[in-house]
Scaffold this active site. Structure first.
Site, mmCIF file in Angstrom:
data_model
loop_
_atom_site.group_PDB
_atom_site.id
_atom_site.type_symbol
_atom_site.label_atom_id
_atom_site.label_comp_id
_atom_site.label_asym_id
_atom_site.label_seq_id
_atom_site.Cartn_x
_atom_site.Cartn_y
_atom_site.Cartn_z
ATOM 1 C CB CYS A 118 33.134 -79.726 5.040
ATOM 2 S SG CYS A 118 32.636 -78.483 6.077
ATOM 3 N NE ARG A 123 29.132 -77.046 3.639
ATOM 4 C CZ ARG A 123 29.520 -75.834 3.953
ATOM 5 N NH1 ARG A 123 30.456 -75.956 4.547
ATOM 6 N NH2 ARG A 123 28.996 -74.556 3.775
ATOM 7 C CG ASP A 310 26.794 -70.578 9.814
ATOM 8 O OD1 ASP A 310 26.924 -71.516 9.603
ATOM 9 O OD2 ASP A 310 27.062 -69.437 8.775
HETATM 10 C C1 UD1 Z 1 26.554 -71.029 3.623
HETATM 11 C C2 UD1 Z 1 27.387 -70.295 4.621
HETATM 12 C C3 UD1 Z 1 27.563 -71.145 5.694
HETATM 13 C C4 UD1 Z 1 26.136 -71.547 6.293
HETATM 14 C C5 UD1 Z 1 25.175 -72.029 5.102
HETATM 15 C C6 UD1 Z 1 23.698 -72.404 5.635
HETATM 16 C C7 UD1 Z 1 29.113 -69.098 3.110
HETATM 17 C C8 UD1 Z 1 30.511 -68.656 2.769
HETATM 18 N N1 UD1 Z 1 28.760 -70.162 3.877
HETATM 19 O O1 UD1 Z 1 27.071 -72.018 2.962
HETATM 20 O O2 UD1 Z 1 28.272 -70.311 6.649
HETATM 21 O O3 UD1 Z 1 26.112 -72.504 7.243
HETATM 22 O O4 UD1 Z 1 25.223 -71.059 3.939
HETATM 23 O O5 UD1 Z 1 23.099 -71.213 5.952
HETATM 24 O O6 UD1 Z 1 28.199 -68.006 2.941
HETATM 25 N N2 UD1 Z 1 23.034 -77.951 -0.612
HETATM 26 C C9 UD1 Z 1 22.691 -79.122 -1.488
HETATM 27 N N3 UD1 Z 1 23.142 -78.974 -2.795
HETATM 28 C C10 UD1 Z 1 24.069 -77.860 -3.102
HETATM 29 C C11 UD1 Z 1 24.240 -76.832 -2.207
HETATM 30 C C12 UD1 Z 1 23.610 -77.264 -0.767
HETATM 31 O O7 UD1 Z 1 22.105 -80.249 -1.191
HETATM 32 O O8 UD1 Z 1 24.353 -77.999 -4.263
HETATM 33 C C13 UD1 Z 1 22.499 -78.204 0.809
HETATM 34 C C14 UD1 Z 1 23.450 -78.390 1.719
HETATM 35 O O9 UD1 Z 1 23.982 -79.541 1.878
HETATM 36 C C15 UD1 Z 1 22.877 -77.871 3.266
HETATM 37 C C16 UD1 Z 1 21.771 -76.949 2.602
HETATM 38 O O10 UD1 Z 1 21.539 -77.165 1.055
HETATM 39 O O11 UD1 Z 1 21.941 -79.006 3.500
HETATM 40 C C17 UD1 Z 1 21.922 -75.564 2.607
HETATM 41 O O12 UD1 Z 1 23.605 -75.303 2.523
HETATM 42 P P1 UD1 Z 1 23.966 -74.063 1.642
HETATM 43 O O13 UD1 Z 1 22.957 -72.853 1.714
HETATM 44 O O14 UD1 Z 1 24.261 -74.126 0.187
HETATM 45 O O15 UD1 Z 1 25.261 -73.589 2.268
HETATM 46 P P2 UD1 Z 1 26.738 -72.701 1.722
HETATM 47 O O16 UD1 Z 1 26.307 -71.798 0.599
HETATM 48 O O17 UD1 Z 1 27.655 -73.702 1.452
#
Ligand code: UD1
Length: 423
Positions: A118, A123, A310
């Site tokens: 992405c 991510r 965002d």
């Molecule tokens: C959601 C939103 C996106 C927003 C993001 C953060 C949707 C569809 N998308 O994405 O628009 O930018 O929240 O507010 O709702 N992480 C890990 N491991 C994981 C999952 C996440 O390390 O398994 C990290 C990510 O890399 C990032 C942080 O956690 O640094 C937050 O990400 P996350 O809240 O999971 O983003 P999304 O849910 O994918």
């Protein structure tokens, strides 16, 4: 895929009323949650976006039937005979991963493609997998797919969901959707508190789930055997609203936003006020007005209720025209700065140092051909182009169509000059 471009002529000052659409990020996991309730779930306030179309395709590939009309989607999940999230669909939209938890709860197994790379950076999905494993799922990674099994059923557990960057929105959605039908009690610590998770939890409660602590970082869930389909209206899109607030700031304009919930935008309003922009609550929304020159401010993105990642790009665009220097720090996606090079092409004075960008205010932005790289970066370029002198061409606007419902129509109705051209 249509490769439309935007031709934007500026500068213009925006004035008028904008109706905010329903939230994309609330709609996507709520659509996936319809898997849990066999029958017809009817969702209202659904924005008209390509990400929503992709989610419909994904739901249909599982065996569901979907029907869209006038901002409503009906999802008939009576039959789910293929708990399989195909790479060809999931690679188009990361949020495809939010079918994993609901499929596991409904079918006892699921195979979902690992989401692809992405533009906003790496991510991972480790927190999603941790949450589901704690509930008793066996998980393997095979040929780029997450293969999850819960033959003996899911069991409630105490789960810590924090990661290196704090809570995870969609990992919370997946774990919550699996836990509502797990046997016994689950406590999720470090749950995401974003309003979109609250909306999902409220929808699940309407379906018959037992969840307490909604809106807080500790969710307590008592598993139930069945959930029932419901009619539900998703919350307004706080990121679309925040984008229009930034649009008013950068153009020194005056906008009234309707279908907007200011209580979801406290951190954003706080920053706008320190930027010398007036924001006031009004029935069903708010009014935002420039108070002359924008002032510099510092912004750090954080999980909710902090400043949303965002909206980082759109506020960077606005701060390019502020008096003084601002520092923007990205604490959620440290590489989410694709817009820096493009804004610099428009005469912005920006310096990136690791997860920080120093924004030195300039007197004017100047048009240039630029490239949209991801959804929110493209919105930042649109705002910069409306305020810039001359005719800006933005390529690859399909990125913006993923997450903004008729953005050029809404902006043109309040004074922008944007033409969509097919190439
Ligand atoms: C959601 C939103 C996106 C927003 C993001 C953060 C949707 C569809 N998308 O994405 O628009 O930018 O929240 O507010 O709702 N992480 C890990 N491991 C994981 C999952 C996440 O390390 O398994 C990290 C990510 O890399 C990032 C942080 O956690 O640094 C937050 O990400 P996350 O809240 O999971 O983003 P999304 O849910 O994918």
């Amino acid at each position: 895929m249509a490769l439309d471009i935007f031709k934007i002529t500026g500068p213009t000052t925006l004035a008028g009323t904008v109706k905010i659409s329903g939230s994309k990020n609330a709609a996507l996991p709520i659509m996936a949650s319809a898997i849990l309730a066999p029958g017809k779930t009817v969702l209202s306030g659904i924005p008209n976006l390509s990400d929503i179309e992709v989610m419909c395709l994904l739901m249909e590939s599982l065996g569901c039937k979907t029907q869209t009309a006038d901002g409503k989607i009906t999802i008939d999940s009576t039959v789910i005979d293929k708990p399989f999230g195909d790479y060809e669909i999931v690679r188009k939209m990361r949020a495809g991963i939010c079918i994993l938890g609901p499929l596991l709860a409904r079918c006892g197994k699921a195979e979902v493609s690992m989401p692809g790379g992405c533009a906003i950076g790496y991510r991972p999905v480790d927190i999603h997998l941790r949450g589901l494993k704690e509930l008793g799922a066996k998980i393997e990674l095979k040929n780029g797919y997450i293969v999850a099994n819960a033959n003996g059923g899911l069991k409630g557990a105490n789960i810590f969901l924090g990661g290196a960057f704090g809570s995870s929105v969609l990992a919370t959605a997946n774990t919550l959707c699996a836990a509502v039908m797990a046997k016994g009690k689950t406590v999720i610590e470090y749950a995401a508190c974003e309003p979109e998770i609250t909306d999902l939890a409220n929808c699940l409660v309407k379906m018959g789930a037992k969840i307490s602590g909604i809106g807080s970082p500790q969710l307590t869930i008592h598993g139930v055997k069945n959930l029932n389909p419901v009619e539900y209206t998703v919350i307004p899109d706080r990121i679309e609203a925040g984008t229009f607030l930034a649009a008013a700031a950068i153009t020194k304009g005056k906008l009234k936003l309707t279908n907007c919930r200011l209580e979801h935008l406290m951190a954003v309003v706080d920053k706008l006020r320190s930027m010398n922009v007036v924001v006031e609550e009004s029935p069903d929304g708010c009014e935002v007005a420039s108070n002359g020159q924008i002032k510099a401010t510092d912004i750090t993105t954080l999980p909710y209720p902090g400043f949303p990642t965002d909206l980082q790009a759109q506020f960077m665009a606005a701060l390019c025209l502020a008096k003084g220097n601002s520092v923007i720090t990205e604490k959620i996606f440290p590489d989410r700065f694709m817009h820096v090079a493009e804004l610099s092409r428009m005469a912005a004075d920006l310096r990136k140092e690791g997860p920080h960008v120093i924004v030195c205010g300039v007197e004017k932005l100047i048009s240039a051909p630029v490239m949209a790289s991801d959804l929110r970066a493209s919105a930042a370029l649109v705002l910069a182009a409306i305020a810039a002198h001359g005719e800006t061409i933005i390529n690859r606007v399909y990125h913006i169509d993923r997450g903004y419902d008729r953005i050029e129509e809404k902006l043109n109705a309040v004074g922008a000059n944007i033409q969509r051209l097919a190439t």
